[in-house]
Design an enzyme around this catalytic site. Structure first.
Site, PDB file in Angstrom:
ATOM      1  CB  SER A  69     -76.889  30.887  33.500  1.00 21.67           C
ATOM      2  OG  SER A  69     -77.648  31.526  32.492  1.00 21.67           O
ATOM      3  CB  SER A 127     -70.915  34.544  17.947  1.00 18.23           C
ATOM      4  OG  SER A 127     -70.491  34.025  16.749  1.00 18.23           O
ATOM      5  CG  ASP A 173     -67.862  33.001  15.624  1.00 19.78           C
ATOM      6  OD1 ASP A 173     -67.854  33.613  14.542  1.00 19.78           O
ATOM      7  OD2 ASP A 173     -68.359  31.876  15.777  1.00 19.78           O
TER       8      ASP A 173
HETATM    9  C1  GLA Z   1     -69.042  29.533  13.015  1.00 17.29           C
HETATM   10  C2  GLA Z   1     -67.619  29.347  13.553  1.00 17.29           C
HETATM   11  C3  GLA Z   1     -66.666  30.363  12.915  1.00 17.29           C
HETATM   12  C4  GLA Z   1     -66.786  30.358  11.401  1.00 17.29           C
HETATM   13  C5  GLA Z   1     -68.246  30.430  10.968  1.00 17.29           C
HETATM   14  C6  GLA Z   1     -68.409  30.261   9.490  1.00 17.29           C
HETATM   15  O1  GLA Z   1     -69.555  30.756  13.443  1.00 17.29           O
HETATM   16  O2  GLA Z   1     -67.603  29.493  14.945  1.00 17.29           O
HETATM   17  O3  GLA Z   1     -65.352  30.084  13.327  1.00 17.29           O
HETATM   18  O4  GLA Z   1     -66.137  29.242  10.842  1.00 17.29           O
HETATM   19  O5  GLA Z   1     -69.042  29.453  11.606  1.00 17.29           O
HETATM   20  O6  GLA Z   1     -67.839  31.328   8.817  1.00 17.29           O
END
Ligand code: GLA
Length: 393
Positions: A69, A127, A173
């Site tokens: 990384s 994410s 995500d």
């Molecule tokens: C995180 C999880 C998703 C979703 C959100 C809440 O980002 O990875 O799968 O559940 O929380 O909406």
């Protein structure tokens, strides 16, 4: 190759003493609306950010994987043979987990040299982990000559996160990262996995989507996330449904819930999911008709539900939303049309639908307020719905 990609290719050469075969990218996401609905078979409406995880990669002759990384300069090495949950820890587990997940699904992979870089803010609820997973799943399948549909790539990445990393996330995500399109939000029905690209361009209406990282320390996130999920599942059992999504299909009204759910906490969790699913569908309608004032109200109602019923907000994000909505209007700034905390919760980012020229004024108001209260100073940017995962070079 653009100069940016060239730099990653050069780093790859320096790290591994040979050229990479290609460079793949997968974005982080903002969820416009639909929070904690994905693992309940419900609806979500995310879009992809321009910020991406990038991976330069080349296959090896053996079954070894080297993953490095640029973010922290660390390298992990492991063999695809004997790869199992627990064998690789830390950030590299997201990459290793994806390779494990692919092999578990019967896709035989070559060994790989991987070099990773990312512009997705880490720990902000945008994410960064799904972006990393999806960039690696794309690189690995491409190099292995395996062609899989987006939903399957997302499912494999989710499997890695659930069963290799140990985070019981839903599919949102990863699906946003692989299937989103520029200038659209992705309406995803997480039960049928059907998708609809809903046009999302705010600029022609002089609007913009502000993303502010509260930089509030995430507190007990993983444990609380799993707890919310368990509470939803308990609620579904009490109600005698497979998933809380069925309540939407059955046309159950929130007012009917108290009689069917004697436990107060379960009632509130279920009510959030039921009303949030309705808000996702209402948000899609508002986007279709350009009813932005209404969209703003829907976003703010989502925040109230996350705060009062799902109890996943924190003082920092509640205060930010409050400030964004109540800033006194002047020549320079208009209050936001709507605002909400996004992602898993307990901190992370707040989004606000705003008049484009109010960006500076609103960010300054939020920062002033945070300073006065002794919170870490939030940072902000305007988000444009961008392309999903792809090969760059
Ligand atoms: C995180 C999880 C998703 C979703 C959100 C809440 O980002 O990875 O799968 O559940 O929380 O909406």
């Amino acid at each position: 190759m653009s100069s940016e990609h060239l730099a990653l290719a050069e780093h790859f050469h320096a790290a591994y003493g040979r050229a990479c075969t290609g460079i793949w990218a997968a974005p982080g996401r903002v969820n416009l609306i639909g929070e904690h609905t994905d693992y309940n078979g419900g609806f979500v409406l995310p879009f992809a950010l321009p910020q991406v995880s990038e991976v330069a990669a080349a296959a090896r002759e053996d079954r070894m994987v080297h993953v490095r990384s640029l973010l922290n300069g660390e390298t992990a090495e492991f063999s695809l043979d004997g790869l199992a949950p627990g064998v690789v820890a830390g950030w590299a587990a997201y990459a290793a987990g994806v390779l494990w997940s692919l092999e578990q699904a019967g896709h035989r992979l070559p060994g790989l040299d991987l070099l990773i870089d990312s512009t997705v803010p880490i720990g902000a609820g945008l994410s960064s982990s799904a972006a990393l997973e999806c960039s690696v799943v794309l690189a690995a399948t491409d190099l292995a000559g395996v062609d899989l549909p987006a939903a399957e790539l997302a499912r494999l990445a989710q499997h890695a996160e659930n069963d290799f990393v140990g985070m019981p996330c839903g599919i949102m995500d990863q699906m946003a990262s692989v299937a989103a399109e520029a200038e659209h939000v992705l309406l995803l029905d997480t039960r049928s996995m059907s998708t609809e690209q809903v046009p999302f361009t705010l600029a022609p209406d002089d609007l913009a989507l502000l993303v502010i990282d509260s930089r509030a320390e995430h507190r007990l996130v993983d444990g609380e996330y799993a707890a919310r999920r368990a509470q939803c599942e308990a609620g579904a059992r009490t109600l005698g449904v497979q998933s809380l999504r069925e309540l939407t299909d059955d046309g159950v009204a929130p007012e009917e819930l108290p009689a069917r759910l004697p436990d107060e906490v379960t009632l509130r969790r279920v009510r959030h999911v039921l009303t949030e699913n309705a808000r996702v569908l209402a948000a899609r309608e508002a986007l279709r008709t350009g009813a932005y004032a209404q969209l703003g109200e829907i976003l703010s109602a989502s925040h109230a539900s996350a705060r009062d019923d799902f109890e996943i907000t924190v003082e920092e994000t509640d205060t930010m939303v409050q400030t964004l909505l109540s800033v006194p209007a002047s020549d320079h700034v208009q209050p936001a049309l709507g605002a909400r905390q996004v992602g898993g919760g307990f901190g992370g980012c707040v989004i606000a639908l705003i008049q484009a020229d109010s960006f500076d004024g609103l960010l300054a108001a939020v920062q002033d307020n945070a300073r006065r209260r002794g919170f870490t100073e939030p940072t902000g940017f305007l988000a444009h719905a961008s392309a999903g995962a792809r090969r760059l070079a």
